[in-house]
Structure formats: structure tokens, C-alpha cells
Design a protein around this motif. Sequence first.
Motif, PDB file in Angstrom:
ATOM      1  N   UNK A  52       0.867  -1.191   0.000  1.00 31.38           N
ATOM      2  CA  UNK A  52       0.000   0.000   0.000  1.00 31.38           C
ATOM      3  C   UNK A  52       0.900   1.236   0.000  1.00 31.38           C
ATOM      4  N   UNK A  53       0.662   2.162  -0.947  1.00 25.89           N
ATOM      5  CA  UNK A  53       1.514   3.342  -1.089  1.00 25.89           C
ATOM      6  C   UNK A  53       0.744   4.638  -0.874  1.00 25.89           C
ATOM      7  N   UNK A  54       1.410   5.623  -0.267  1.00 24.70           N
ATOM      8  CA  UNK A  54       0.965   7.021  -0.315  1.00 24.70           C
ATOM      9  C   UNK A  54       1.956   7.704  -1.248  1.00 24.70           C
ATOM     10  N   UNK A  55       1.511   8.121  -2.421  1.00 23.22           N
ATOM     11  CA  UNK A  55       2.422   8.644  -3.445  1.00 23.22           C
ATOM     12  C   UNK A  55       2.473  10.167  -3.332  1.00 23.22           C
ATOM     13  N   UNK A  56       3.681  10.737  -3.187  1.00 27.46           N
ATOM     14  CA  UNK A  56       3.846  12.176  -2.966  1.00 27.46           C
ATOM     15  C   UNK A  56       4.671  12.795  -4.094  1.00 27.46           C
ATOM     16  N   UNK A 169       0.322   1.688  -7.666  1.00 29.96           N
ATOM     17  CA  UNK A 169      -1.076   2.122  -7.596  1.00 29.96           C
ATOM     18  C   UNK A 169      -1.360   2.455  -6.125  1.00 29.96           C
ATOM     19  N   UNK A 170      -1.365   3.754  -5.756  1.00 35.77           N
ATOM     20  CA  UNK A 170      -1.435   4.125  -4.341  1.00 35.77           C
ATOM     21  C   UNK A 170      -2.845   4.071  -3.760  1.00 35.77           C
ATOM     22  N   UNK A 171      -2.916   4.276  -2.430  1.00 35.46           N
ATOM     23  CA  UNK A 171      -4.225   4.378  -1.774  1.00 35.46           C
ATOM     24  C   UNK A 171      -4.643   5.846  -1.655  1.00 35.46           C
ATOM     25  N   UNK A 172      -3.670   6.751  -1.701  1.00 32.81           N
ATOM     26  CA  UNK A 172      -3.951   8.194  -1.778  1.00 32.81           C
ATOM     27  C   UNK A 172      -2.728   8.853  -2.413  1.00 32.81           C
ATOM     28  N   UNK A 173      -2.971   9.912  -3.190  1.00 28.77           N
ATOM     29  CA  UNK A 173      -1.874  10.664  -3.813  1.00 28.77           C
ATOM     30  C   UNK A 173      -1.832  12.064  -3.220  1.00 28.77           C
ATOM     31  N   UNK A 201      -1.961  10.849 -10.476  1.00 26.16           N
ATOM     32  CA  UNK A 201      -3.367  10.629 -10.091  1.00 26.16           C
ATOM     33  C   UNK A 201      -3.877   9.380 -10.799  1.00 26.16           C
ATOM     34  N   UNK A 202      -4.354   8.414 -10.029  1.00 22.73           N
ATOM     35  CA  UNK A 202      -4.843   7.146 -10.591  1.00 22.73           C
ATOM     36  C   UNK A 202      -6.374   7.079 -10.491  1.00 22.73           C
ATOM     37  N   UNK A 203      -6.956   6.273 -11.343  1.00 20.09           N
ATOM     38  CA  UNK A 203      -8.409   6.149 -11.395  1.00 20.09           C
ATOM     39  C   UNK A 203      -8.982   5.802 -10.024  1.00 20.09           C
ATOM     40  N   UNK A 204      -9.877   6.648  -9.549  1.00 16.11           N
ATOM     41  CA  UNK A 204     -10.593   6.376  -8.302  1.00 16.11           C
ATOM     42  C   UNK A 204      -9.783   6.568  -7.034  1.00 16.11           C
ATOM     43  N   UNK A 205      -8.503   6.975  -7.153  1.00 13.15           N
ATOM     44  CA  UNK A 205      -7.671   7.166  -5.960  1.00 13.15           C
ATOM     45  C   UNK A 205      -7.700   8.649  -5.575  1.00 13.15           C
ATOM     46  N   UNK A 206      -8.129   8.981  -4.336  1.00 17.48           N
ATOM     47  CA  UNK A 206      -8.220  10.396  -3.955  1.00 17.48           C
ATOM     48  C   UNK A 206      -6.872  11.096  -4.002  1.00 17.48           C
ATOM     49  N   UNK A 207      -6.900  12.405  -4.305  1.00 19.37           N
ATOM     50  CA  UNK A 207      -5.671  13.197  -4.360  1.00 19.37           C
ATOM     51  C   UNK A 207      -5.830  14.440  -3.490  1.00 19.37           C
ATOM     52  N   UNK A 208      -4.786  14.754  -2.745  1.00 22.07           N
ATOM     53  CA  UNK A 208      -4.734  15.947  -1.899  1.00 22.07           C
ATOM     54  C   UNK A 208      -3.704  16.878  -2.500  1.00 22.07           C
ATOM     55  N   UNK A 209      -4.016  18.165  -2.641  1.00 18.97           N
ATOM     56  CA  UNK A 209      -3.037  19.081  -3.216  1.00 18.97           C
ATOM     57  C   UNK A 209      -2.990  20.428  -2.520  1.00 18.97           C
ATOM     58  N   UNK A 210      -1.764  20.963  -2.422  1.00 19.77           N
ATOM     59  CA  UNK A 210      -1.561  22.309  -1.897  1.00 19.77           C
ATOM     60  C   UNK A 210      -1.302  23.305  -3.018  1.00 19.77           C
ATOM     61  N   UNK A 211      -1.439  22.879  -4.275  1.00 22.34           N
ATOM     62  CA  UNK A 211      -1.173  23.763  -5.422  1.00 22.34           C
ATOM     63  C   UNK A 211      -2.068  24.998  -5.344  1.00 22.34           C
ATOM     64  N   UNK A 226     -11.260  13.648 -14.699  1.00 28.18           N
ATOM     65  CA  UNK A 226     -11.162  12.683 -15.795  1.00 28.18           C
ATOM     66  C   UNK A 226     -11.002  11.264 -15.264  1.00 28.18           C
ATOM     67  N   UNK A 227     -10.244  11.135 -14.151  1.00 23.15           N
ATOM     68  CA  UNK A 227      -9.955   9.805 -13.598  1.00 23.15           C
ATOM     69  C   UNK A 227     -10.908   9.430 -12.461  1.00 23.15           C
ATOM     70  N   UNK A 228     -11.956  10.227 -12.311  1.00 21.72           N
ATOM     71  CA  UNK A 228     -12.967   9.967 -11.263  1.00 21.72           C
ATOM     72  C   UNK A 228     -12.305   9.825  -9.884  1.00 21.72           C
ATOM     73  N   UNK A 229     -11.388  10.744  -9.634  1.00 22.13           N
ATOM     74  CA  UNK A 229     -10.655  10.769  -8.380  1.00 22.13           C
ATOM     75  C   UNK A 229     -11.101  12.005  -7.602  1.00 22.13           C
ATOM     76  N   UNK A 230     -11.428  11.830  -6.320  1.00 18.54           N
ATOM     77  CA  UNK A 230     -11.820  12.978  -5.508  1.00 18.54           C
ATOM     78  C   UNK A 230     -10.596  13.836  -5.226  1.00 18.54           C
ATOM     79  N   UNK A 231     -10.718  15.155  -5.475  1.00 16.61           N
ATOM     80  CA  UNK A 231      -9.597  16.068  -5.265  1.00 16.61           C
ATOM     81  C   UNK A 231      -9.881  16.959  -4.055  1.00 16.61           C
ATOM     82  N   UNK A 232      -8.931  16.969  -3.114  1.00 15.30           N
ATOM     83  CA  UNK A 232      -9.019  17.844  -1.938  1.00 15.30           C
ATOM     84  C   UNK A 232      -7.962  18.937  -2.101  1.00 15.30           C
TER      85      UNK A 232
END
Length: 457
Positions: A52-56, A169-173, A201-211, A226-232
Amino acid sequence: MDNNDRGASAPLTSYAEAVDWINGLIPFGIRPGLERIERLMELFGHPHRRLKFIHVAGTNGKGSTCAFLTGALIRNGYDVGTFTSPYITKFTNRFQYNGQDIPDETLLALSNRLKPAVEEIALTELGSPTMFEVSTALAILYYADVCYPDVVVWETGLGGRMDVTNIVHPIVSVITNVGHDHMDILGDTLEKIAAEKAGIIKAGVPVVTGVSQPEALRVIKETANLRKSTCYAAGENFFYEKTAGSEDGQSLHFRGPFREFDLSLSLRGEYQLENAAGAFMALEVLRQYMAFQLDDEKTAAGFAETFWAGRMELVRREPRILMDGAHNPEGAAALAQSLQSGWTYGRLVLMMGMLSTKSHEDYFKSILPLVDELIVTEPDFRKKMDASALAEIAEGLRAEYAKPELAITVEPDWRAALARFEASIGPEDLGVVSGTLYLISDVRAQLLQQADSEKGW
């Protein structure tokens, strides 16, 4: 077939030999693309699929964000692997398990497992795997076959989309921010750089961003959509504000979609508030949606204890010497902001050295207005920038950006520059060493008297 039975060259016999072998692949460069790492993983039965990965990803703040995530998860009783780069004291720093470096003998054993496979691929149309690809493969084997962490905090090397770490393929990006760095490889606009970072950003994997830049954030949100990923996104889905700050640390109030929370940090630098808030939001996603058991007190303790070498690190108190690996325009702006908001001093003495692969005008524009004495030097690294060329850039900006009395010294030998730097800092002054981490690493080892320091990407 066992990977040791490929009839390859003689095995490596020591840790030093293993590191030399991996670093010996540096001439193969940084070659974007996943074909070689995919072939390597295929030869070992795709071990990354068991983890299980948290990809940063991000331009600045990746290492600190990884450190916050690691600290909080370990405090909560999870076994955590942490893969980061560059390293600041020893090659083994990149491969950590529960905050401890990989043992030298384990690195040697894994290098011997990898070497025949690397040599086999080198003979194909793909060419030799690079140093970073072999390091990434070694990290995967360490976590999948040796220590079995519950989760791996996984930092990108360069960009995201074509970076070799993107095999997972992470659990959160997490995408910390986007700035002007590695533009020769990632593109010459913030949108292009954001598109590369958004590649994690992978399909269905949530992403958190400070951009924060609208044009860059738009690219990330479009990719997530596009990848149906929830963006925070910071400033839209979660918020933070500084509640206190001093030379010894700072605190923030976090407000997110699920709750509010107060965090104290021992890490200095305004930018650490952004990194901590992003890391905390990622943990909130794990807690809320992935059944991670996170205790509030333990999480807060993890953030408070987090340390990251070479980032607004006070390595000496008399006189005060601060180290910060700001090496691009955004890093310099963040350093300048931090110096103005939390520090009082008489004169500011800045020692710096850079690589020749980047443009440094915008770096100087941020930091020069604060500097009383500038000492430019050269890192001990093949891509170093001439100190005299750096001084010329500063001289060219003097009239518009510098204090009238700014003194500039050119000393290519970093040891001699350090002696000059230390002699220039009065009891009320503040000394800052900044620039490429290749310089930070050497100077830090000297100031802290660490005899066995290595450094590298």
C-alpha cells in the motif's frame, strides 16, 4: 528461475561496492519512462502489487510532507516504509523502515538480487536501467520481501507522469505544489509542469493538493475529474492558518471537510504549515475512508516530533546558523518569507552554491533584499555552477534588489567559503546556508562533524 542464477558477473562483496555499482549507473541519466522498471518488476513477480503506497509529488515540500506522514503513522502504531530522495547524509537514508535506514548488509543482499536482472535488461533494446530505477526497484524489494510495512510513503524522483515511482497504484496521492524547477525536462510553463505532477493521479484514488496557482490547480482538478478521483485542494476543500510562531517552532489550525484540528510543529519555515496541512488532509482521507485507526493525541505528537534535515534547520545557536535547501524561485520566496516572519537579527550573512542546470535570477530577486553579506561558492558536484557566474547574476540585480552596502565574496572552495562565512557572523547576526542540497549536505556534515557523510540524488 531464481534471480541469482542468471550467470551474470561476480556478486558484490560489500556495502560500499553495492553503492558504487548503483551510482555507477548515473551516466545512464534520468530517462523518463516506465518500461525498464516494469521489466524489472516483472522479473521479480511484480512485488509492488503487494504493498500500500501514499504517493507524494510536487516541486517543493515533498520530503517534509513524507516526514510528517511517516511520523504520524509510526506514532499510531503502523509499520511504515519511507522512500525519499535526494539523501542528505548517507545513501541508506532513502530506504527507511519505521524511521531507520536500511541495514548496509540488506542493501548489499538486495543489490546482488537485482544486479543480474539489471545486466539482463541492459542487453535488450531497453538499455540499462538507471541509478534511480535500480534504487526504486531496491526499495520495492526491501518493502515487499524483507520488512513488510503496513504502508509505504513513496516520494517521486522527478515530475510524476513518467517518473519511475509511478509504477505503483497508491491508496492516496499528494501533490504538494507546483513551481519552476527541472523545466528542461518537465516543461516551461506551470501548466505543463502541473500536468506532469498530475500524472500520479490514478483512477478512483483520492488526491490531496496544496497547489495554489489557478492555472496549475485547474490542470490537477481536470485530471482528477477525468480519472474519477476525488480532489481535496487547499483553500477550497481544506484550510489552515498559522496560530503561533517563533524561532523554535510554530502551530496551525486546520479546517477540513470532516473536522477541525490544531497542530504544533517543531519544523520552522512558513512553508511547513502548507506541508503539514496537506499531510494531515491525506491522513484524514485514510481515517475517513480506509479504516486507518488514528488516535488524535498520537497524530499530534507525530507532527510535533517531525524533523527534516536541511530545511530551516538551526544547526548552531552561537552564532545562529540556519540551513535551508531552497534552490529554486519558489523555495527562495518561501525562505525569505520565513526569515521575515519569525526571525530577528542584526545582519544576514548568506552562503550559497547552485547547480548549473537551472536559472537563478528569480532566486536572487526573492532573497537579495534581505542580505547584508553574500558568499557564493561551488558544491562538490559535477553539475556545479561557477561561483563567479552566480556572483555576476547577483551583481546584475544589485541596483534594483540589493541593499546599497551588500558585500559579495566569491570563494569557489566550499570549505574556505565556510570558514569565511563563520568568521563573518556576529553574535546578533544570522547566518544562512542555502542552495543545492549537494552543498547543504557537505556543509551540514562539516558543521555537525559527521565524518561518514555521503550525499547524492
